[in-house]
Design an enzyme around this catalytic site. Structure first.
Site, short mmCIF file in Angstrom:
data_model
loop_
_atom_site.label_atom_id
_atom_site.label_comp_id
_atom_site.label_asym_id
_atom_site.label_seq_id
_atom_site.Cartn_x
_atom_site.Cartn_y
_atom_site.Cartn_z
N GLY A 90 115.82 37.87 64.85
CA GLY A 90 115.94 36.87 63.79
C GLY A 90 114.62 36.18 63.53
N GLY A 92 112.37 33.93 64.28
CA GLY A 92 112.08 33.06 65.40
C GLY A 92 111.00 32.03 65.12
N ARG A 93 110.18 32.29 64.12
CA ARG A 93 109.17 31.30 63.73
C ARG A 93 108.91 31.34 62.22
NH1 ARG A 93 103.45 33.78 65.86
NH2 ARG A 93 103.93 35.98 65.53
N LYS A 112 105.68 30.58 57.96
CA LYS A 112 105.59 31.23 59.26
C LYS A 112 104.81 30.31 60.20
CE LYS A 112 104.01 35.40 61.67
NZ LYS A 112 103.40 36.75 61.52
N ASP A 124 107.90 29.52 71.02
CA ASP A 124 107.76 28.13 70.59
C ASP A 124 107.86 27.97 69.08
OD1 ASP A 124 105.32 29.14 69.68
OD2 ASP A 124 104.13 28.14 71.22
N ARG A 175 104.27 32.69 53.15
CA ARG A 175 104.39 34.09 52.75
C ARG A 175 105.28 34.21 51.51
NH1 ARG A 175 105.55 37.42 58.26
NH2 ARG A 175 107.59 36.42 58.15
N ASP A 251 112.93 46.03 62.84
CA ASP A 251 113.01 44.68 62.31
C ASP A 251 111.76 44.29 61.53
OD1 ASP A 251 112.15 44.70 65.25
OD2 ASP A 251 111.40 42.76 64.60
N ASN A 252 110.75 45.16 61.53
CA ASN A 252 109.54 44.93 60.73
C ASN A 252 109.45 45.87 59.55
OD1 ASN A 252 108.68 42.90 62.47
ND2 ASN A 252 107.46 44.28 63.73
N ASP A 261 105.15 41.74 58.07
CA ASP A 261 104.82 41.24 59.40
C ASP A 261 103.48 41.78 59.91
OD1 ASP A 261 107.00 39.66 59.43
OD2 ASP A 261 108.03 40.64 61.08
#
Length: 486
Positions: A90, A92-93, A112, A124, A175, A251-252, A261
């Protein structure tokens, strides 16, 4: 509509419902500042020339505020990473802000590096300045090369410390793309047997991004066929400019055939088909020469995810449906081969078609590999080789073999090839050492090199003002490493 920017926001992805995302605010950067902006991307969005000075712009694109109409959310997806099922992943950032109407059609915006989300796992949720500069510059450089890609509007930065291998500072990249939907979005719902959600996602994506597939007898097959062709076009373009993605996980992979990505990517200097740009890829799964086959593998993973949308109630139906989806994926192979040859013909300046063109192109690549000749410079100098071959010969160890090949090439090439070749063989690409120079300056709070380099990369087929931008990399460039850590 936001009065300060003129952007009219919509939220079509949010219409899918809470199964697909978590809605949450960004975690902004403390005391943010502008690092860089792309005038070309701003123009794509229809932003006014002074948009960065409009009230709230810096705060909105640093995650500290929201323009009217924004609806921040993080989407859920899964995927295969390095060929192994990784489970739920998912954003994540990354935070999806919404969609704006532009002269080029609807475009989605993402932040991002704007903090943790429910999909951050142990991360994080932050992005560091180093990797943000690389993504920003490469997104815009690829667009200028004509390679399908997500875009980058801007970078904002902060003194906020972020720990990676060392302590670095945080940044946020904005992005832009017509859609950020990935193969992994479909894999997620198929793997978890959420068939209603899978069907809803497919119908939504087709309605908004592939409407011609809706009328097909088998919309899922038509969608997969379309994605297979777009992916083939993308990978052929990557190969033709010596671009290595580095992390071609499912996922990319973009459902629109976009470069998605930018992590441990790299443009090759010395040509090596086995070149691995990602220091973390110790098995070389995503080496340059393997990228076409990996994309084919990823398409099979997408086909598996789409299978539940087909008739599979009986064994015969399941068999037929599988065959139909595999046929759609097979379209990738022929399309990639034809597109790769077409791009090589263009790079060699060949007009029309000749049965010996593939061999002629392959033999030049073999000569380049044997000498580890610079990829970009080899094709750029070949563009001048009808009249001046010495600069090209300087790149090769076996000059006699090159001379023999040039004889064959000159017999095939036609007058006027130079202009055609210079229009497709770039003088400048984002080599690692060029990006590194901009990064080191930015880490001293000097962002002028990012702006200068962006201007050079926006005109990649022109000879740059500074010859060093188009020269062989310095010796220290060979020590640079990029990895998944960013």
């Amino acid at each position: 509509m936001d009065a300060s920017t003129g952007l009219a926001w919509t939220n079509r992805f949010a219409d899918l419902g809470p199964d697909f995302f978590t809605e949450l605010p960004a975690q902004g950067l403390p005391d943010p500042h502008w690092v860089a902006q792309s005038p070309d991307c701003a123009q794509l969005l229809g932003l006014p020339a002074d948009w960065t000075t409009r009230p709230g712009a810096l705060a909105a694109l640093s995650g500290n505020a929201a323009w009217p109409g924004m609806r921040p959310l993080a989407s859920v997806y899964s995927g295969h990473q390095f060929g192994v099922w990784a489970g739920q992943l998912g954003d994540g950032r990354a935070l999806w802000l919404g969609e704006v109407d532009t002269p080029a059609g609807p475009q989605e915006l993402q932040l991002k590096g704007a903090g943790r989300t429910p999909y951050s796992r142990r991360g994080d949720g932050r992005a560091v300045l180093r990797s943000s500069i690389r993504e920003f510059l490469c997104s815009e450089a690829m667009a200028a090369l004509g390679v399908p890609t997500t875009r980058a509007l801007c970078i904002t930065g902060s003194a906020l410390p972020v720990v990676r291998e060392t302590v670095e500072t945080a940044a946020v990249v904005t992005r832009v793309a017509p859609s950020f939907v990935r193969f992994g979005h479909f894999e997620h719902f198929a793997h978890h047997d959420q068939l209603d959600a899978l069907r809803r996602l497919a119908n939504w994506f087709i309605a908004h991004h592939a409407p011609e597939c809706a009328e097909a007898p088998e919309p899922a097959v038509a969608l997969l066929h379309k994605v297979s062709l777009q992916t083939a076009d993308l990978i052929a373009h990557w190969q033709s400019v010596g671009f290595c993605h580095g992390v071609m996980n499912t996922d990319n992979m973009s459902m629109l055939g976009l470069t998605l990505d930018y992590g441990p990517f790299g443009f090759m200097d010395a040509f090596d088909p086995g070149h691995v740009c990602n220091h973390s890829d110790d098995r070389g799964r995503y080496a340059y020469a393997r990228q076409p086959a990996v994309a084919f593998w990823n398409l099979h993973a997408l086909a598996q995810a789409l299978l539940p949308l087909m008739p599979i109630a009986t064994e015969k139906e399941a068999e037929t449906s599988t065959e139909r989806l595999l046929e759609a994926v097979e379209a990738y192979r022929e399309r990639f081969a034809s597109q790769m040859l077409a791009r090589l013909r263009g790079k060699l300046g060949l007009e029309g078609e000749d049965s010996g063109d593939q061999t002629l192109a392959d033999d030049f690549l073999k000569l380049m590999a044997a000498s580890r000749a610079d990829f970009t410079l080899s094709f750029r100098r070949l563009s001048h080789a009808q009249t001046a071959s010495e600069p090209l010969r300087d790149l090769f160890v076996d000059r006699e073999a090159l001379d023999a090949w040039l004889q064959r090439w000159r017999a095939r090439v036609t007058p006027g090839a130079q202009a055609r070749m210079l229009a497709v063989n770039p003088a400048v690409v984002l080599r690692n050492h060029l990006a590194e120079g901009a990064i080191r300056a930015a880490q001293r709070d000097d962002f002028t090199e990012i702006e200068r380099l962006l201007k050079v990369l926006s005109r990649p087929f022109d000879e740059p003002v500074l010859p060093s931008d188009a020269a062989l990399p310095p010796d220290w460039a060979s020590t640079l490493e990029v990895s998944c850590s960013s």
